[in-house]
Design a protein around this motif. Structure first.
Motif, PDB file in Angstrom:
ATOM      1  N   ILE A 259       0.879  -1.190   0.000  1.00  0.00           N
ATOM      2  CA  ILE A 259       0.000   0.000   0.000  1.00  0.00           C
ATOM      3  C   ILE A 259       0.902   1.220   0.000  1.00  0.00           C
ATOM      4  CG2 ILE A 259      -1.601   1.393   1.380  1.00  0.00           C
ATOM      5  CD1 ILE A 259      -2.699  -1.123   2.619  1.00  0.00           C
ATOM      6  N   ASP A 260       0.712   2.109  -0.958  1.00  0.00           N
ATOM      7  CA  ASP A 260       1.438   3.393  -0.950  1.00  0.00           C
ATOM      8  C   ASP A 260       0.749   4.337  -1.914  1.00  0.00           C
ATOM      9  OD1 ASP A 260       3.529   5.487  -1.096  1.00  0.00           O
ATOM     10  OD2 ASP A 260       4.754   3.988  -0.062  1.00  0.00           O
ATOM     11  N   ASN A 261       0.511   5.561  -1.490  1.00  0.00           N
ATOM     12  CA  ASN A 261      -0.097   6.556  -2.381  1.00  0.00           C
ATOM     13  C   ASN A 261       0.884   7.682  -2.698  1.00  0.00           C
ATOM     14  OD1 ASN A 261       0.056   7.823   0.043  1.00  0.00           O
ATOM     15  ND2 ASN A 261      -2.037   8.639   0.027  1.00  0.00           N
TER      16      ASN A 261
ATOM     17  N   LEU B  41      -3.575   3.338  -2.155  1.00  0.00           N
ATOM     18  CA  LEU B  41      -4.577   3.557  -1.099  1.00  0.00           C
ATOM     19  C   LEU B  41      -3.948   4.405   0.003  1.00  0.00           C
ATOM     20  CD1 LEU B  41      -7.397   2.650   0.046  1.00  0.00           C
ATOM     21  CD2 LEU B  41      -6.238   0.635   0.975  1.00  0.00           C
ATOM     22  N   ASP B  42      -4.763   5.286   0.592  1.00  0.00           N
ATOM     23  CA  ASP B  42      -4.313   6.106   1.711  1.00  0.00           C
ATOM     24  C   ASP B  42      -4.660   5.364   3.001  1.00  0.00           C
ATOM     25  OD1 ASP B  42      -4.137   8.148   3.753  1.00  0.00           O
ATOM     26  OD2 ASP B  42      -4.210   9.640   2.135  1.00  0.00           O
ATOM     27  N   ILE B  43      -3.698   5.204   3.880  1.00  0.00           N
ATOM     28  CA  ILE B  43      -4.000   4.442   5.111  1.00  0.00           C
ATOM     29  C   ILE B  43      -5.001   5.173   6.004  1.00  0.00           C
ATOM     30  CG2 ILE B  43      -1.863   3.088   5.135  1.00  0.00           C
ATOM     31  CD1 ILE B  43      -0.900   5.015   7.423  1.00  0.00           C
TER      32      ILE B  43
ATOM     33  N   SER C  89       2.611  11.867  17.805  1.00  0.00           N
ATOM     34  CA  SER C  89       1.707  11.001  17.018  1.00  0.00           C
ATOM     35  C   SER C  89       2.261   9.578  16.951  1.00  0.00           C
ATOM     36  CB  SER C  89       1.470  11.574  15.616  1.00  0.00           C
ATOM     37  OG  SER C  89       2.650  11.557  14.839  1.00  0.00           O
ATOM     38  N   LYS C  90       3.582   9.460  16.963  1.00  0.00           N
ATOM     39  CA  LYS C  90       4.174   8.111  16.936  1.00  0.00           C
ATOM     40  C   LYS C  90       4.036   7.423  18.302  1.00  0.00           C
ATOM     41  CE  LYS C  90       6.439   6.591  13.708  1.00  0.00           C
ATOM     42  NZ  LYS C  90       6.053   5.765  12.521  1.00  0.00           N
ATOM     43  N   VAL C  91       4.041   8.200  19.382  1.00  0.00           N
ATOM     44  CA  VAL C  91       3.781   7.596  20.702  1.00  0.00           C
ATOM     45  C   VAL C  91       2.376   7.009  20.712  1.00  0.00           C
ATOM     46  CG1 VAL C  91       3.297   8.086  23.138  1.00  0.00           C
ATOM     47  CG2 VAL C  91       5.369   8.997  22.097  1.00  0.00           C
TER      48      VAL C  91
ATOM     49  N   GLN D 157       2.524   9.502  -0.770  1.00  0.00           N
ATOM     50  CA  GLN D 157       2.300  10.665   0.095  1.00  0.00           C
ATOM     51  C   GLN D 157       3.623  11.374   0.429  1.00  0.00           C
ATOM     52  OE1 GLN D 157      -0.834  11.447   0.769  1.00  0.00           O
ATOM     53  NE2 GLN D 157      -0.483  13.172   2.142  1.00  0.00           N
ATOM     54  N   ARG D 158       4.732  10.655   0.340  1.00  0.00           N
ATOM     55  CA  ARG D 158       6.034  11.288   0.636  1.00  0.00           C
ATOM     56  C   ARG D 158       6.262  12.514  -0.264  1.00  0.00           C
ATOM     57  NH1 ARG D 158      10.746  10.073   3.615  1.00  0.00           N
ATOM     58  NH2 ARG D 158      12.629  10.965   2.740  1.00  0.00           N
ATOM     59  N   ALA D 159       5.780  12.444  -1.514  1.00  0.00           N
ATOM     60  CA  ALA D 159       5.939  13.595  -2.410  1.00  0.00           C
ATOM     61  C   ALA D 159       5.051  14.756  -1.962  1.00  0.00           C
ATOM     62  CB  ALA D 159       5.613  13.200  -3.840  1.00  0.00           C
TER      63      ALA D 159
ATOM     64  N   ASN E 231      17.855   2.939  -0.955  1.00  0.00           N
ATOM     65  CA  ASN E 231      16.561   3.220  -1.576  1.00  0.00           C
ATOM     66  C   ASN E 231      15.764   4.300  -0.857  1.00  0.00           C
ATOM     67  OD1 ASN E 231      16.946   1.358  -3.671  1.00  0.00           O
ATOM     68  ND2 ASN E 231      16.516  -0.301  -2.227  1.00  0.00           N
ATOM     69  N   HIS E 232      16.457   5.196  -0.182  1.00  0.00           N
ATOM     70  CA  HIS E 232      15.773   6.313   0.466  1.00  0.00           C
ATOM     71  C   HIS E 232      15.733   7.506  -0.485  1.00  0.00           C
ATOM     72  CE1 HIS E 232      15.135   7.535   4.962  1.00  0.00           C
ATOM     73  NE2 HIS E 232      14.016   7.283   4.331  1.00  0.00           N
ATOM     74  N   SER E 233      14.591   8.218  -0.497  1.00  0.00           N
ATOM     75  CA  SER E 233      14.539   9.502  -1.203  1.00  0.00           C
ATOM     76  C   SER E 233      14.819  10.571  -0.151  1.00  0.00           C
ATOM     77  CB  SER E 233      13.158   9.705  -1.840  1.00  0.00           C
ATOM     78  OG  SER E 233      12.876   8.685  -2.762  1.00  0.00           O
TER      79      SER E 233
HETATM   80  N1  LIG Z   1      14.131   6.514   8.142  1.00  0.00           N
HETATM   81  C1  LIG Z   1      14.368   6.732   9.393  1.00  0.00           C
HETATM   82  O1  LIG Z   1      15.423   7.243   9.764  1.00  0.00           O
HETATM   83  C2  LIG Z   1      13.374   6.314  10.445  1.00  0.00           C
HETATM   84  C3  LIG Z   1      13.763   6.381  11.787  1.00  0.00           C
HETATM   85  C4  LIG Z   1      12.875   5.952  12.768  1.00  0.00           C
HETATM   86  C5  LIG Z   1      11.628   5.489  12.416  1.00  0.00           C
HETATM   87  N2  LIG Z   1      11.267   5.442  11.104  1.00  0.00           N
HETATM   88  C6  LIG Z   1       9.930   4.959  10.784  1.00  0.00           C
HETATM   89  O2  LIG Z   1      10.014   3.900   9.844  1.00  0.00           O
HETATM   90  C7  LIG Z   1       8.912   3.951   8.954  1.00  0.00           C
HETATM   91  C8  LIG Z   1       9.403   3.953   7.527  1.00  0.00           C
HETATM   92  O3  LIG Z   1      10.259   5.062   7.318  1.00  0.00           O
HETATM   93  P1  LIG Z   1      10.926   5.311   5.898  1.00  0.00           P
HETATM   94  O4  LIG Z   1      12.209   5.986   6.158  1.00  0.00           O
HETATM   95  O5  LIG Z   1      10.868   4.066   5.092  1.00  0.00           O
HETATM   96  O6  LIG Z   1       9.899   6.384   5.303  1.00  0.00           O
HETATM   97  P2  LIG Z   1       9.562   6.697   3.769  1.00  0.00           P
HETATM   98  O7  LIG Z   1       8.973   8.049   3.752  1.00  0.00           O
HETATM   99  O8  LIG Z   1      10.739   6.376   2.906  1.00  0.00           O
HETATM  100  O9  LIG Z   1       8.416   5.625   3.456  1.00  0.00           O
HETATM  101  C9  LIG Z   1       7.108   5.763   3.927  1.00  0.00           C
HETATM  102  C10 LIG Z   1       6.156   5.523   2.764  1.00  0.00           C
HETATM  103  O10 LIG Z   1       4.824   5.647   3.259  1.00  0.00           O
HETATM  104  C11 LIG Z   1       4.032   6.291   2.278  1.00  0.00           C
HETATM  105  N3  LIG Z   1       2.915   6.943   2.947  1.00  0.00           N
HETATM  106  C12 LIG Z   1       2.957   7.992   3.793  1.00  0.00           C
HETATM  107  N4  LIG Z   1       1.729   8.334   4.190  1.00  0.00           N
HETATM  108  C13 LIG Z   1       0.880   7.465   3.592  1.00  0.00           C
HETATM  109  C14 LIG Z   1      -0.530   7.309   3.614  1.00  0.00           C
HETATM  110  N5  LIG Z   1      -1.309   8.143   4.330  1.00  0.00           N
HETATM  111  N6  LIG Z   1      -1.085   6.295   2.905  1.00  0.00           N
HETATM  112  C15 LIG Z   1      -0.308   5.460   2.156  1.00  0.00           C
HETATM  113  N7  LIG Z   1       1.041   5.577   2.097  1.00  0.00           N
HETATM  114  C16 LIG Z   1       1.620   6.565   2.790  1.00  0.00           C
HETATM  115  C17 LIG Z   1       4.973   7.295   1.616  1.00  0.00           C
HETATM  116  O11 LIG Z   1       4.549   7.672   0.318  1.00  0.00           O
HETATM  117  C18 LIG Z   1       6.297   6.548   1.634  1.00  0.00           C
HETATM  118  O12 LIG Z   1       6.550   5.892   0.391  1.00  0.00           O
HETATM  119  C19 LIG Z   1       8.071   5.163   9.370  1.00  0.00           C
HETATM  120  O13 LIG Z   1       7.080   4.746  10.259  1.00  0.00           O
HETATM  121  C20 LIG Z   1       9.072   6.023  10.108  1.00  0.00           C
HETATM  122  O14 LIG Z   1       8.463   6.860  11.084  1.00  0.00           O
HETATM  123  C21 LIG Z   1      12.107   5.839  10.119  1.00  0.00           C
END
Ligand SMILES: NC(=O)c1ccc[n+]([C@@H]2O[C@H](COP(=O)([O-])OP(=O)(O)OC[C@H]3O[C@@H](n4cnc5c(N)ncnc54)[C@H](O)[C@@H]3O)[C@@H](O)[C@H]2O)c1
Length: 352
Positions: A32-34, A66-68, A182-184, A36-38, A213-215
């Motif tokens: 699932i991914d929409n 889909l949006d979660i 919000s994460k708590v 949203q990061r963009a 693979n991080h943006s």
């Molecule tokens: N990267 C880090 O350093 C880090 C550190 C601690 C915790 N985390 C946690 O790990 C998880 C993954 O992080 P990441 O670095 O892979 O993030 P990321 O932004 O690379 O990936 C998250 C994905 O979720 C999608 N997304 C966001 N909102 C959405 C929605 N409402 N509906 C559907 N898709 C949605 C985004 O488009 C994105 O592709 C997150 O919960 C983050 O809080 C990350």
């Protein structure tokens, strides 16, 4: 019939790694991914390229746009798929960005997580549910630990934390940022579904999760962004603490491997601090040196004295609980290897 796994945030750093690893383990991967990061971060946060990579490289990969936050949509999809594992990585992931978009942040991080938990409870309560939480649940309380200043980094000056921060550290009465709060909410709800409904849930409180693979953008994805700045010779801005603030960095592959270990032998309502630990920690100044080593280019940077609100001065995860519960798991990607992979991937993506 392949076993279905549902991965939220599948186009992101962690979600895409998990999709790949579970595919290699023989699962049918639903993502699932929409993108949203963009929306959160603009074009540099766009993850469509990674979605395309999964569609090309994983035969049968099922992408769900889909949006979660869409409660009925999530309930219907989980009912239809009946996943044997749910791994929830979709989030608004930035500490700083959340202050500007508190509704989007909370609705995504807390509300979206609740939607998935309730769907799991209704349609697949036996399936392990792994949630990516964050070390920001501890707020800025780690900053109250006595520190010592070394030449290029801060370090704990308290033997109780010689191995880092463990899972007993208080999450209460400190400054979390809107994102941390919000994460708590999500973290405690995931634990609650584990305890109250006896579901096999787990919260992984991440340090710096990273990998090719991080943006990476300025507001999220520290190493990816820092290395991108180096390669493109753009200035990186250090925010306070003399650039000696310490992060522990774990490659997404090692996160995915831990999740595999957990689902092979799941427990209920567990919490783990997952990061690179002291061995994979570095300060920003040390990260500059490593980036320079692998790119051959100097890091251009500026310094501004004001730290980010609630930022950790020194944070590294105590990995002993993870290793004691899952002794076959360990960190396999060194910090240097991780830098090397991120540098190579940016060269390929930016064609420089
Ligand atoms: N990267 C880090 O350093 C880090 C550190 C601690 C915790 N985390 C946690 O790990 C998880 C993954 O992080 P990441 O670095 O892979 O993030 P990321 O932004 O690379 O990936 C998250 C994905 O979720 C999608 N997304 C966001 N909102 C959405 C929605 N409402 N509906 C559907 N898709 C949605 C985004 O488009 C994105 O592709 C997150 O919960 C983050 O809080 C990350």
């Amino acid at each position: 019939m392949k076993r279905p796994v549902l991965v939220t945030g599948s186009s992101g750093l962690i979600g895409s790694e998990i999709a790949m690893v579970f595919h290699e383990r023989g699962y049918l991967v639903h993502g699932i991914d929409n993108n949203q990061r963009a929306v959160f971060f603009g074009p540099q946060g766009d993850n469509r390229w990674n979605q395309g990579r999964l569609l090309r490289e994983i035969p049968g990969f099922q992408h769900h746009e889909l949006d979660i936050r869409n409660r009925q949509g999530i309930l219907d999809l989980v009912n239809e798929i009946r996943p044997q594992v749910i791994i929830h990585t979709a989030a608004q992931p930035s500490h700083d960005r959340a202050a500007d978009i508190p509704f989007d942040d909370f609705d995504t991080n807390a509300g979206g997580t609740l939607n998935l938990l309730q769907a799991a409870r209704l349609y697949c309560p036996e399936s392990p549910f792994v949630h990516m939480s964050t070390n920001k649940v501890y707020g800025d309380k780690p900053n109250a630990i006595r520190l010592k200043e070394l030449e290029t980094r801060w370090d704990y000056d308290d033997p109780a934390h010689a191995q880092g921060i463990d899972e007993h550290f208080s999450i209460d009465q400190s400054k979390h940022s809107i994102f941390g709060a919000s994460k708590v909410a999500a973290d405690v709800m995931v634990q609650e579904f584990g305890r109250y409904f006896n579901m096999p849930t787990c919260c992984l409180r991440g340090g710096c999760l990273t990998g090719p693979n991080h943006s990476g953008v300025e507001l999220h994805g520290f190493l990816s962004y820092l290395i991108r700045c180096n390669i493109q010779q753009k200035p990186y801005v250090i925010n306070g603490f003399k650039g000696k603030q310490v992060r522990d960095n774990i490659h997404a592959h090692d996160v995915a491997e831990f999740i595999l270990a957990f689902i092979d032998s799941p427990r209920a309502a567990e919490v783990y601090n997952i990061g690179g630990g002291k061995q994979n920690s570095c300060s920003i100044l040390e990260a500059f040196n490593l980036a320079e080593k692998f790119t051959g280019r100097p890091q251009i940077y500026s310094y501004q004295d004001t730290p980010r609100v609630g930022d950790h001065i020194c944070y590294y995860s105590d990995l002993r609980k993870m290793i004691s519960h899952y002794p076959k798991w360990s960190i396999t990607k060194s910090l240097e290897q991780t830098f090397k992979e991120i540098v190579e991937q940016w060269h390929a993506r930016l064609r420089v």
